[in-house]
Design a protein around this motif. Structure first.
Motif, PDB file in Angstrom:
ATOM      1  N   LYS A  24       0.796  -1.228   0.000  1.00  4.93           N
ATOM      2  CA  LYS A  24       0.000   0.000   0.000  1.00  4.93           C
ATOM      3  C   LYS A  24       0.825   1.273   0.000  1.00  4.93           C
ATOM      4  N   VAL A  25       2.032   1.219   0.557  1.00  6.33           N
ATOM      5  CA  VAL A  25       2.882   2.420   0.624  1.00  6.33           C
ATOM      6  C   VAL A  25       4.293   2.069   0.165  1.00  6.33           C
ATOM      7  N   PRO A  26       5.011   3.046  -0.385  1.00  3.22           N
ATOM      8  CA  PRO A  26       6.393   2.791  -0.808  1.00  3.22           C
ATOM      9  C   PRO A  26       7.286   2.433   0.381  1.00  3.22           C
ATOM     10  N   SER A  27       8.266   1.591   0.136  1.00  2.00           N
ATOM     11  CA  SER A  27       9.146   1.122   1.211  1.00  2.00           C
ATOM     12  C   SER A  27       9.916   2.259   1.869  1.00  2.00           C
ATOM     13  N   ASN A  28      10.164   3.359   1.144  1.00  2.00           N
ATOM     14  CA  ASN A  28      10.912   4.470   1.744  1.00  2.00           C
ATOM     15  C   ASN A  28      10.080   5.254   2.758  1.00  2.00           C
ATOM     16  N   GLN A  29       8.811   4.909   2.915  1.00  2.00           N
ATOM     17  CA  GLN A  29       7.966   5.536   3.920  1.00  2.00           C
ATOM     18  C   GLN A  29       7.780   4.647   5.143  1.00  2.00           C
ATOM     19  N   VAL A  30       8.496   3.516   5.156  1.00  2.00           N
ATOM     20  CA  VAL A  30       8.313   2.530   6.215  1.00  2.00           C
ATOM     21  C   VAL A  30       9.621   2.323   6.980  1.00  2.00           C
ATOM     22  N   ALA A  31       9.491   2.231   8.301  1.00  2.00           N
ATOM     23  CA  ALA A  31      10.620   1.906   9.168  1.00  2.00           C
ATOM     24  C   ALA A  31      10.198   0.752  10.073  1.00  2.00           C
ATOM     25  N   ILE A  32      11.177   0.021  10.541  1.00  2.86           N
ATOM     26  CA  ILE A  32      10.895  -1.082  11.459  1.00  2.86           C
ATOM     27  C   ILE A  32      11.734  -0.900  12.722  1.00  2.86           C
ATOM     28  N   LEU A  33      11.174  -1.281  13.849  1.00  2.00           N
ATOM     29  CA  LEU A  33      11.897  -1.256  15.111  1.00  2.00           C
ATOM     30  C   LEU A  33      12.564  -2.610  15.285  1.00  2.00           C
ATOM     31  N   VAL A  34      13.879  -2.601  15.457  1.00  2.00           N
ATOM     32  CA  VAL A  34      14.626  -3.858  15.582  1.00  2.00           C
ATOM     33  C   VAL A  34      15.583  -3.793  16.759  1.00  2.00           C
ATOM     34  N   ARG A  35      15.781  -4.931  17.398  1.00  2.00           N
ATOM     35  CA  ARG A  35      16.795  -5.019  18.453  1.00  2.00           C
ATOM     36  C   ARG A  35      18.169  -5.233  17.846  1.00  2.00           C
ATOM     37  N   ASN A  36      18.224  -6.042  16.770  1.00  2.00           N
ATOM     38  CA  ASN A  36      19.506  -6.384  16.160  1.00  2.00           C
ATOM     39  C   ASN A  36      19.503  -5.983  14.678  1.00  2.00           C
ATOM     40  N   PRO A  37      20.064  -4.820  14.366  1.00  2.00           N
ATOM     41  CA  PRO A  37      20.059  -4.361  12.975  1.00  2.00           C
ATOM     42  C   PRO A  37      20.986  -5.169  12.070  1.00  2.00           C
ATOM     43  N   GLU A  38      21.769  -6.069  12.650  1.00  2.00           N
ATOM     44  CA  GLU A  38      22.720  -6.876  11.882  1.00  2.00           C
ATOM     45  C   GLU A  38      22.132  -8.215  11.425  1.00  2.00           C
ATOM     46  N   SER A  39      20.899  -8.520  11.803  1.00  2.00           N
ATOM     47  CA  SER A  39      20.334  -9.829  11.468  1.00  2.00           C
ATOM     48  C   SER A  39      20.070  -9.957   9.968  1.00  2.00           C
ATOM     49  N   ASP A  40      20.014 -11.187   9.496  1.00  2.00           N
ATOM     50  CA  ASP A  40      19.759 -11.450   8.075  1.00  2.00           C
ATOM     51  C   ASP A  40      18.385 -10.928   7.648  1.00  2.00           C
ATOM     52  N   LYS A  41      17.376 -11.112   8.503  1.00  2.00           N
ATOM     53  CA  LYS A  41      16.026 -10.628   8.178  1.00  2.00           C
ATOM     54  C   LYS A  41      16.033  -9.122   7.982  1.00  2.00           C
ATOM     55  N   VAL A  42      16.693  -8.427   8.865  1.00  2.00           N
ATOM     56  CA  VAL A  42      16.743  -6.961   8.781  1.00  2.00           C
ATOM     57  C   VAL A  42      17.520  -6.530   7.540  1.00  2.00           C
ATOM     58  N   ALA A  43      18.627  -7.196   7.265  1.00  2.00           N
ATOM     59  CA  ALA A  43      19.431  -6.859   6.071  1.00  2.00           C
ATOM     60  C   ALA A  43      18.600  -7.001   4.801  1.00  2.00           C
ATOM     61  N   HIS A  53      15.258   0.990  12.535  1.00  2.00           N
ATOM     62  CA  HIS A  53      15.526   1.829  13.704  1.00  2.00           C
ATOM     63  C   HIS A  53      15.793   0.897  14.873  1.00  2.00           C
ATOM     64  N   GLN A  54      16.987   0.987  15.435  1.00  2.00           N
ATOM     65  CA  GLN A  54      17.344   0.112  16.541  1.00  2.00           C
ATOM     66  C   GLN A  54      16.719   0.603  17.832  1.00  2.00           C
ATOM     67  N   GLY A  55      16.117  -0.320  18.564  1.00  2.00           N
ATOM     68  CA  GLY A  55      15.508   0.017  19.842  1.00  2.00           C
ATOM     69  C   GLY A  55      15.032  -1.231  20.547  1.00  2.00           C
ATOM     70  N   ASP A  56      14.708  -1.088  21.800  1.00  2.00           N
ATOM     71  CA  ASP A  56      14.255  -2.212  22.613  1.00  2.00           C
ATOM     72  C   ASP A  56      13.097  -1.727  23.477  1.00  2.00           C
ATOM     73  N   TYR A  57      12.029  -2.501  23.529  1.00  2.00           N
ATOM     74  CA  TYR A  57      10.867  -2.139  24.340  1.00  2.00           C
ATOM     75  C   TYR A  57      11.230  -1.818  25.786  1.00  2.00           C
ATOM     76  N   PHE A  58      12.245  -2.487  26.314  1.00  2.00           N
ATOM     77  CA  PHE A  58      12.603  -2.311  27.715  1.00  2.00           C
ATOM     78  C   PHE A  58      13.552  -1.143  27.946  1.00  2.00           C
ATOM     79  N   ASP A  59      13.962  -0.486  26.885  1.00  2.00           N
ATOM     80  CA  ASP A  59      14.892   0.636  26.979  1.00  2.00           C
ATOM     81  C   ASP A  59      14.209   1.885  26.414  1.00  2.00           C
ATOM     82  N   TYR A  60      13.592   2.641  27.295  1.00  2.00           N
ATOM     83  CA  TYR A  60      12.808   3.815  26.892  1.00  2.00           C
ATOM     84  C   TYR A  60      13.616   4.786  26.032  1.00  2.00           C
TER      85      TYR A  60
END
Length: 115
Positions: A24-43, A53-60
């Motif tokens: 529905k929207v171009p990929s350049n308008q989408v971001a994902i919250l990830v704990r590990n930006p180095e993972s194969d899925k994220v790559a 965008h790197q972040g963790d639910y437990f780290d405000y």
């Protein structure tokens, strides 16, 4: 226009949600919250044009950084065998701090978080 941030996008439900959103929207308008930006899925997702965008639910503070430039958030709860309440609290507290309002509607509006 800010990005749409999806939490839990590398998980089962989150990856399916992301797949539908990208129809529905171009990929350049989408971001994902990830704990590990180095993972194969994220790559793979970065190669498709999604911003990680790197972040963790437990780290405000990491969430505060991850939400920079974000206009809308789709919270997909993580499977945590620890404290899900803290995860949700941090996202909602951040929503309040940034002046975003919660929407119970299925429609997306500027400056509203979808929970």
């Amino acid at each position: 226009m800010g990005k749409i941030l999806i939490t839990g996008a590398t998980g089962n439900l989150g990856s399916r949600t992301l797949e539908l959103l990208l129809k529905k929207v171009p990929s350049n308008q989408v971001a994902i919250l990830v704990r590990n930006p180095e993972s194969d899925k994220v790559a793979r997702l970065i190669k498709e044009g999604v911003e990680a965008h790197q972040g963790d639910y437990f780290d405000y503070n990491s969430l505060l950084q991850a939400f920079d430039g974000v206009e809308k958030v789709m919270l997909i709860s993580a499977v945590a065998f620890t404290d899900r309440n803290t995860q949700h609290f941090n996202v909602i507290a951040l929503q309040s701090r940034l002046g975003l309002s919660k929407s119970s509607s299925r429609r997306s509006y500027e400056k509203k978080i979808q929970i």
